[in-house]
Design an enzyme around this catalytic site. Sequence first.
Site, mmCIF file in Angstrom:
data_model
loop_
_atom_site.group_PDB
_atom_site.id
_atom_site.type_symbol
_atom_site.label_atom_id
_atom_site.label_comp_id
_atom_site.label_asym_id
_atom_site.label_seq_id
_atom_site.Cartn_x
_atom_site.Cartn_y
_atom_site.Cartn_z
ATOM 1 C CD GLU A 90 -2.157 -2.106 1.146
ATOM 2 O OE1 GLU A 90 -1.099 -2.589 1.565
ATOM 3 O OE2 GLU A 90 -3.138 -2.786 0.827
ATOM 4 C CG HIS A 159 -10.531 -6.662 7.893
ATOM 5 N ND1 HIS A 159 -9.638 -7.301 8.683
ATOM 6 C CD2 HIS A 159 -10.105 -6.841 6.626
ATOM 7 C CE1 HIS A 159 -8.691 -7.851 7.931
ATOM 8 N NE2 HIS A 159 -8.953 -7.591 6.680
#
Lengths: 362, 508
Positions: A90, A159
Amino acid sequence: MLGIVRQKMLEQSLKKIPPAVSVLRSYSSAAKQMTIRDALNSALDEEMSADSKVFLMGEEVGEYQGAYKITKGLLDKYGPERVLDTPITEAGFTGVAVGAAYYGVKPVVEFMTFNFSMQAIDHIINSAAKTNYMSSGQISVPIVFRGPNGAAAGVGAQHSQCYAAWYASCPGLKVLAPYSSEDARGLLKAAIRDPDPVVFLENELLYGESFPVSDEVLDSSFCLPIGKAKIERKGKDVTIAAYSKMVGYALKAAETLEKDGIDAEVINLRSIRPLDRSMINASVRKTSRLVTVEEAFPQHGVGAEICVSIVEESFAYLDAPVERIAGADVPMPYAANLERMAVPQVEDIVRAAKRTCYRSVS
Amino acid sequence: MCLQLTYVVKSGLVGFPLHQLNTKILPTLSATIPTPFPLVFSAPIVSFLSFIFSSPLSLPSSPPIFSPFPSSLPIRKKMATAFSPSKFAAQPFPLNTTSQNNPLTIPTIASPFLGSTRKLIRLCSSSNLNLRRRSGTVVAVSDVFKENKSKSTPNLLITKEEGLELYEDMVLGRAFEDMCAQMYYRGKMFGFVHLYNGQEAVSTGFIKLLKQQDSVVSTYRDHVHALSKGVSARAVMSELFGKTTGCCRGQGGSMHMFSREHNVLGGFAFIGEGIPVATGAAFTSKYKREVLKEVDCDHVTLAFFGDGTCNNGQFFECLNMAALWKLPIVFVVENNLWAIGMSHLRATSDPQIYKKGPAFGMPGVHVDGMDVLKVREVAKEAIGRARRGEGPTLVECETYRFRGHSLADPDELRDPAEKAHYAARDPITALKKYLTENNLTSEADLKAIDKKIDEVVEEAVEFADESPVPPRSQLLENVFADPKGFGIGPDGRYRCEDPKFTEGTAQV
């Protein structure tokens, strides 16, 4: 290995279904229905075909057709040079996209969920958001960061966080949170055309929901203004301001409240930064009561910001304290019943609205 | 024991596949005082220094392991051993060579790697450091230039004009940074100021080979990168003073030098932050060529960063992506051995940074960063490689910063002997010596340049002093490129400019 082969075969058959067909399939009334997934896919498709500088970058956006199938069909249509499957880095690929945006190409970076954007947040804030200011207007960054944000179902603490407040606190970023398909299409198109970094917060649980769309929305140059909220339901007794999935809950709460004689006005914020303070204030001056709803952590959240905005500008108009509904102040638990308790539900909104109307004390 | 070798390779190659070399190795002894430009017989271009090795200067008691090549050794084997301790990263790339006969001169020269390497050197003494085992294929990165000169006349690396240009650029960097220090202590400059004294050879050596459209991405030690790339000294000085005439109108500061005109993309305070941005700029160059069909777009990007950054995840992520997508980028490591007070050897498991290149599929080169001509030759190679579309290169420049990490750093941890050693290898003095000894120019010319640069820097300070501070209205400007933040309408214009801009909510 075999599993992958079978998967690829499935994808082959999936690829053959163009988005338009699935729109028609889910139409059951006179207005056309479109899922958020199709709305996003069609917006990306149209923007990529209109401007060859737009390209997609992210994990699994290409051959896998998108982790949530948002980018389905785009690899076949535009080729691997414009739909890039990245390695799982990322920080690296976000920085690469920002560097590319410095030169005027328009990357759309997908984070598999915004939780993963924390690994890249240095680039989102320091090299994207701040650059136009630090370079005094020489280098603008026309980039879009998109992906699902907030709680899904049973995915656990790492998450499930909502990042609206984190990104919205940073000057130089625009933060958008669509609710319906019309929002998704219009705001994503506006974000891609925008010369500034935009954080586009979708919601995984909304991807499959259909919403009615007018012909105007389906037009390829349809886009919504950034920084303007929408009044989803007009009312006169209490204002309920929400974004993303919570708008749906607020609308349901409004229906329940109507049976009890309370006429709620529901505002879909659409844009968290810049926040449409004028519309929220105008609505509160009309109704005198405000309930803010979000599924993020309460402290330093969007609701807190809206409350202060009202206190600063429309304090005299308030008849009751501002009610803030937010997620529980805990990392998201896994157990289904605990998760339900950690996220606002329709009853919570109804109770809060009644509290502002002094109909109840709980 | 440790090896001490310096390779002078013709035409600035990064490496050679052994089988393709047809050479005669002529060992050349250097003086015991290491000079950046060893005597060479034939056209010398680059010398690649060996790495961890002690110098006669620092450890007079330890003799070099390999004396000048004993002629009894067969040439091939000599080359194998000769090259194995070199810093050419073993990388099985196909070689583009023209058929060449390149005499190779391999003088032994001291190339000390001081600092806390003393302990490492003692460790070296006990084993061969895998030198002989390390015989991997060493591959050239580009064409070997055909040399027509005879061995007896020295072939100079630069012309007079180029030499003067390099000299002027380095002196500008040095004078500017010295002036920054002065201004800081007088209170005209504030905050974090990181000076580049001693490392000018890297900036000049690389950036002077770029075109205007090529881009440079740097760290907080970016004043000299901006100057080399073409940003005027006035603009940089004003920026440092925080005046509105600065290159970023005073909004960036010392650590954030941006210039759209000269393609200086910053100036990043976080180490490692600039590397992905540079990779992205290189990506755009490739994207423009392949997708947007701008066929002659061969812009190269240089990413400058330090030794400490090479332990950062983003560095590795970008090496991977750059090699994976064959991006036109050169990763330039300015290894000055210290990250504030953290010695490179204390922080890194394998201090040989250039070796990390081949791990990702790109060549890794080590070069003496105190020697602008050597840096320039390696840079020609690496930039040429990128321009031709052959992919990235990792270049490790061994250099040194004469001052502390920043002007607030007391710089107590570095050994004065180490500082003195590198001060003796000052790149400006070395270039001056080269230019005068090879009769490229006279002392008077160089003095004239010194004087001119002094005037430029003084003028820059005056200009900055007299410039106005930013007005109040500038505080809220440029947060967004979009003037009022409402986005772009369907007609492609800013919505706030549309006279009929309304609430804009569609009715369904």
